[in-house]
Write an enzyme that holds these catalytic residues in place. Structure first.
Site, short mmCIF file in Angstrom:
data_model
loop_
_atom_site.label_atom_id
_atom_site.label_comp_id
_atom_site.label_asym_id
_atom_site.label_seq_id
_atom_site.Cartn_x
_atom_site.Cartn_y
_atom_site.Cartn_z
CB ILE A 37 -0.98 0.02 1.20
CG1 ILE A 37 -0.24 0.13 2.54
CG2 ILE A 37 -1.86 -1.22 1.19
CD1 ILE A 37 -1.17 0.27 3.74
CG ASP A 38 -0.17 4.54 -2.44
OD1 ASP A 38 0.28 3.64 -3.16
OD2 ASP A 38 -1.08 5.32 -2.80
CE LYS A 39 7.71 7.90 3.09
NZ LYS A 39 8.82 8.73 2.55
NE ARG A 55 -2.09 9.24 -3.42
CZ ARG A 55 -0.82 9.32 -3.06
NH1 ARG A 55 -0.14 8.21 -2.77
NH2 ARG A 55 -0.21 10.49 -2.99
CB THR A 92 -2.07 4.36 2.16
OG1 THR A 92 -2.22 5.08 0.94
CG2 THR A 92 -3.39 3.71 2.53
#
Length: 263
Positions: free
Chosen positions: A56-58, A157, A60
């Protein structure tokens, strides 16, 4: 001053570890910043060697699953690749969508511009599918539930941005957007504007729930990650003022179009 822990353990057994990570940590090595703080290395001090099976995104927060051995790693990677893992994200956006439910199928190309953003590219982009549900409006904000069926970088996003919505605190896809301040939510706010701190001022995207087959038993398992302190503070205030709660849906007695009260 309280600090946010790097992670909270949700579950562990001999095959896997499920963690609720804070915003600001990479799940594994970052190809653009080799010195970026990594959850896998931090958590290995408690759990031993961990194998990343998804990302998952940094920025997030929320659920991250790691395998603890090679067999579990292969099994879980196959499930993710075969789209057998079901994921639910919650996000707070600025603005209000014109839809209740939306399926976005725009193909995406990661690292598509000079800022390393994921961009829509109908020629070279990869298949990308996200189901969105509008939970409810809270004045200038809205809660949205996202169910990504594919796993492209920044998929949620980028798909929201392509539909003219941006997640609160997203510097890549929304510019220098301010956070959520109580003063802009309440009609009668008596605080000091010079010292007011935002309820949340980072990417308001949270990996909330995940469902998959246990790599050893094959039984379906489901895990939920409670909101971190900042997102929970925003949720409580928005629910109190506007009657909209992403954890239980829209309060049918609340007028989500009305300005907030002080009740």
């Amino acid at each position: 001053m309280k600090t946010t822990p790097d992670y909270i353990k949700i579950f562990e057994d001999s095959s896997l570890v499920v963690l609720n990570k804070r915003s600001g940590l990479c799940v594994a090595a970052d190809r653009y910043d080799e010195d970026a703080p990594r959850l896998d290395l931090i958590a290995q001090e408690e759990f031993g060697k961990l194998f990343a099976v998804h990302r998952i995104d940094k920025d997030t927060s929320g659920i991250v699953v790691y395998a603890r051995n090679e067999a579990a790693h292969k099994n879980l990677c196959d499930q993710f690749a075969g789209r057998k893992v079901h994921k639910i994200y919650h996000c707070l956006v600025r603005g209000r969508p014109l839809w209740t439910d939306l399926k976005v199928t725009l193909p995406l190309m990661p690292d598509g511009d000079a800022r390393h953003r994921t961009v829509v590219n109908k020629t070279h982009g990869k298949e990308s599918v996200t189901d969105f549900k509008f939970v409810g409006a809270c004045g200038p904000f809205s809660w949205i539930e996202a169910r990504p069926l594919t796993g492209r970088t920044h998929q949620i996003r980028a798909h929201l941005s392509a539909n003219n919505l941006s997640i609160v605190g997203d510097p890549l896809y929304s510019g220098n957007q301010r956070g959520v301040y109580l003063s802009e939510l309440k009609k009668r706010w008596n605080g000091d504007p010079e010292s007011e701190r935002p309820l949340i001022d980072r990417l308001a995207l949270h990996a909330y729930k995940i469902t998959f087959a246990h790599p050893e038993s094959g039984a379906q398992v489901e895990f939920t990650a409670p909101y971190p302190r900042d997102l929970e503070a925003a949720r409580k205030q928005l629910a109190k003022i506007f009657g909209v709660n992403p954890l239980c849906g829209v309060n049918p007695l609340a007028d989500s179009n009305a300005a907030g009260s002080d009740s």
